[in-house]
Design a protein around this motif. Structure first.
Motif, PDB file in Angstrom:
ATOM      1  N   GLU A  91       0.881  -1.457  -0.068  1.00 24.18           N
ATOM      2  CA  GLU A  91      -0.266   0.069  -0.313  1.00 24.18           C
ATOM      3  C   GLU A  91       0.476   0.829  -0.177  1.00 24.18           C
ATOM      4  OE1 GLU A  91      -0.569  -3.077   1.953  1.00 24.18           O
ATOM      5  OE2 GLU A  91      -1.081  -2.377   4.097  1.00 24.18           O
ATOM      6  N   ASP A  92       1.991   1.272  -0.030  1.00 24.39           N
ATOM      7  CA  ASP A  92       2.562   2.534  -0.109  1.00 24.39           C
ATOM      8  C   ASP A  92       3.495   2.523  -1.678  1.00 24.39           C
ATOM      9  OD1 ASP A  92       4.561   1.102   2.934  1.00 24.39           O
ATOM     10  OD2 ASP A  92       3.062   2.754   2.965  1.00 24.39           O
ATOM     11  N   THR A  93       2.572   2.052  -2.255  1.00 16.68           N
ATOM     12  CA  THR A  93       2.742   1.682  -3.674  1.00 16.68           C
ATOM     13  C   THR A  93       2.613   3.803  -3.867  1.00 16.68           C
ATOM     14  OG1 THR A  93       3.928  -0.402  -4.553  1.00 16.68           O
ATOM     15  CG2 THR A  93       2.754   1.556  -6.353  1.00 16.68           C
ATOM     16  N   ALA A  94       3.622   4.107  -4.192  1.00 21.19           N
ATOM     17  CA  ALA A  94       2.709   5.376  -4.657  1.00 21.19           C
ATOM     18  C   ALA A  94       3.908   6.332  -6.166  1.00 21.19           C
ATOM     19  CB  ALA A  94       2.623   6.126  -3.576  1.00 21.19           C
ATOM     20  N   HIS A  95       3.416   7.341  -6.161  1.00 19.76           N
ATOM     21  CA  HIS A  95       4.219   8.596  -7.393  1.00 19.76           C
ATOM     22  C   HIS A  95       5.008   9.893  -5.387  1.00 19.76           C
ATOM     23  CE1 HIS A  95       6.570   9.405 -10.589  1.00 19.76           C
ATOM     24  NE2 HIS A  95       5.828  10.648 -10.492  1.00 19.76           N
ATOM     25  N   TYR A  96       6.289   9.579  -5.303  1.00 18.99           N
ATOM     26  CA  TYR A  96       6.333   9.934  -4.635  1.00 18.99           C
ATOM     27  C   TYR A  96       7.072  11.290  -5.355  1.00 18.99           C
ATOM     28  CZ  TYR A  96       5.733   6.315  -1.181  1.00 18.99           C
ATOM     29  OH  TYR A  96       5.214   6.031  -0.684  1.00 18.99           O
ATOM     30  N   TYR A  97       6.274  12.631  -4.478  1.00 15.48           N
ATOM     31  CA  TYR A  97       7.169  14.236  -4.392  1.00 15.48           C
ATOM     32  C   TYR A  97       7.458  14.677  -3.377  1.00 15.48           C
ATOM     33  CZ  TYR A  97       3.446  13.130  -8.372  1.00 15.48           C
ATOM     34  OH  TYR A  97       2.813  13.011  -9.573  1.00 15.48           O
ATOM     35  N   CYS A  98       8.789  15.422  -3.395  1.00 16.62           N
ATOM     36  CA  CYS A  98       9.308  16.164  -2.726  1.00 16.62           C
ATOM     37  C   CYS A  98       8.382  17.787  -2.893  1.00 16.62           C
ATOM     38  CB  CYS A  98      10.596  16.499  -3.318  1.00 16.62           C
ATOM     39  SG  CYS A  98      11.726  17.424  -2.514  1.00 16.62           S
ATOM     40  N   ALA A  99       8.592  18.303  -2.079  1.00 13.41           N
ATOM     41  CA  ALA A  99       7.569  20.286  -1.950  1.00 13.41           C
ATOM     42  C   ALA A  99       8.721  20.946  -0.974  1.00 13.41           C
ATOM     43  CB  ALA A  99       5.728  19.585  -1.648  1.00 13.41           C
ATOM     44  N   ALA A 100       8.533  21.961  -0.979  1.00 14.16           N
ATOM     45  CA  ALA A 100       8.678  23.136  -0.320  1.00 14.16           C
ATOM     46  C   ALA A 100       7.967  24.219  -0.658  1.00 14.16           C
ATOM     47  CB  ALA A 100      10.447  23.611  -1.044  1.00 14.16           C
ATOM     48  N   ASP A 101       8.302  25.040   0.872  1.00  7.46           N
ATOM     49  CA  ASP A 101       7.297  25.847   0.938  1.00  7.46           C
ATOM     50  C   ASP A 101       7.672  27.050   2.345  1.00  7.46           C
ATOM     51  OD1 ASP A 101       5.262  27.905   0.833  1.00  7.46           O
ATOM     52  OD2 ASP A 101       3.838  26.719   0.100  1.00  7.46           O
ATOM     53  N   LEU A 102       6.960  27.430   2.166  1.00  7.41           N
ATOM     54  CA  LEU A 102       7.747  28.954   3.554  1.00  7.41           C
ATOM     55  C   LEU A 102       7.181  28.567   5.107  1.00  7.41           C
ATOM     56  CD1 LEU A 102       8.323  32.461   1.872  1.00  7.41           C
ATOM     57  CD2 LEU A 102      10.363  30.688   2.134  1.00  7.41           C
ATOM     58  N   GLY A 133      -1.103  24.631  -1.016  1.00  3.69           N
ATOM     59  CA  GLY A 133      -1.388  26.010  -1.869  1.00  3.69           C
ATOM     60  C   GLY A 133      -0.179  26.570  -3.127  1.00  3.69           C
ATOM     61  N   THR A 134       0.557  27.032  -2.097  1.00  3.76           N
ATOM     62  CA  THR A 134       1.484  27.333  -2.813  1.00  3.76           C
ATOM     63  C   THR A 134       3.203  26.870  -2.984  1.00  3.76           C
ATOM     64  OG1 THR A 134       2.399  28.462  -0.274  1.00  3.76           O
ATOM     65  CG2 THR A 134       0.439  29.396  -2.111  1.00  3.76           C
ATOM     66  N   ALA A 135       3.032  25.653  -2.750  1.00  5.01           N
ATOM     67  CA  ALA A 135       3.907  25.042  -2.554  1.00  5.01           C
ATOM     68  C   ALA A 135       5.142  24.138  -4.304  1.00  5.01           C
ATOM     69  CB  ALA A 135       3.531  23.579  -2.586  1.00  5.01           C
ATOM     70  N   SER A 136       6.453  24.148  -3.745  1.00  3.81           N
ATOM     71  CA  SER A 136       6.357  23.935  -5.597  1.00  3.81           C
ATOM     72  C   SER A 136       6.983  22.603  -5.405  1.00  3.81           C
ATOM     73  CB  SER A 136       8.039  24.851  -5.121  1.00  3.81           C
ATOM     74  OG  SER A 136       7.664  25.952  -5.239  1.00  3.81           O
ATOM     75  N   TRP A 137       7.082  21.552  -6.407  1.00  2.00           N
ATOM     76  CA  TRP A 137       6.886  20.328  -6.496  1.00  2.00           C
ATOM     77  C   TRP A 137       7.749  20.001  -7.489  1.00  2.00           C
ATOM     78  CZ3 TRP A 137       3.668  18.176  -3.240  1.00  2.00           C
ATOM     79  CH2 TRP A 137       2.631  18.960  -2.592  1.00  2.00           C
ATOM     80  N   GLY A 138       8.674  18.344  -7.045  1.00  2.00           N
ATOM     81  CA  GLY A 138       9.448  17.755  -7.778  1.00  2.00           C
ATOM     82  C   GLY A 138       8.156  17.355  -8.824  1.00  2.00           C
ATOM     83  N   GLN A 139       8.871  16.617  -9.786  1.00  2.00           N
ATOM     84  CA  GLN A 139       8.457  15.681 -11.423  1.00  2.00           C
ATOM     85  C   GLN A 139       7.727  14.044 -10.222  1.00  2.00           C
ATOM     86  OE1 GLN A 139      11.533  16.489 -10.832  1.00  2.00           O
ATOM     87  NE2 GLN A 139      12.101  14.025 -10.939  1.00  2.00           N
ATOM     88  N   GLY A 140       8.825  14.046  -9.086  1.00  2.00           N
ATOM     89  CA  GLY A 140       8.509  13.221  -8.660  1.00  2.00           C
ATOM     90  C   GLY A 140       8.787  11.196  -8.909  1.00  2.00           C
ATOM     91  N   THR A 141       8.654  10.667  -7.905  1.00  2.00           N
ATOM     92  CA  THR A 141       9.641   9.226  -8.539  1.00  2.00           C
ATOM     93  C   THR A 141       8.657   8.432  -7.713  1.00  2.00           C
ATOM     94  OG1 THR A 141      11.704   8.013  -8.177  1.00  2.00           O
ATOM     95  CG2 THR A 141      10.867   9.613  -5.928  1.00  2.00           C
TER      96      THR A 141
END
Length: 123
Positions: free
Chosen positions: A89-100, A109-117
């Motif tokens: 159940e951990d199978t998924a596309h994982y994304y990194c995100a950044a915000d202040l 709402g305002t996060a920056s995202w990577g393309q995922g792995t």
């Protein structure tokens, strides 16, 4: 705008481990709260874990507590997610995100995202 590049995904058997990494650029990394989210097919994107700007505080979704560990290296502008005892159940596309702030990050709402792995856990 933060540029984020994830790596480290793959195929693993249930009970195994993976370590995801995310490299950030374009901003002062230590000013940003960092997080991991994931999205499985047909499901909403969900929060996995977050870490404060200096790494002193971490946050986890309940289902990940004790199995996943988030960390960051502000000298290398990276954030990592160590995932142990993986389940199908951990199978998924994982994304990194950044915000202040953590609140804005979790609201997505305002996060920056990577393309995922992609992480795939076989039973």
């Amino acid at each position: 705008q933060v540029q984020l590049v994830e790596s480290g995904g793959g195929l693993v058997q249930a009970g195994g481990s993976l370590r995801l990494s995310c490299a950030a650029s374009g901003v002062t990394f230590s000013k940003y709260v960092m997080a991991w989210f994931r999205q499985a097919p047909g499901q909403d994107r969900e929060f996995v874990a977050a870490i404060s700007t200096l790494g002193y505080t971490t946050y986890y979704a309940d289902s990940m507590k004790g199995r996943f560990t988030i960390s960051r290296d502000n000298a290398k502008n990276t954030v990592s997610l160590q995932m142990n005892n993986l389940k199908p159940e951990d199978t998924a596309h994982y994304y990194c995100a950044a915000d202040l702030t953590i609140s804005s990050l979790r609201s997505m709402g305002t996060a920056s995202w990577g393309q995922g792995t992609q992480v795939t856990v076989s039973s």
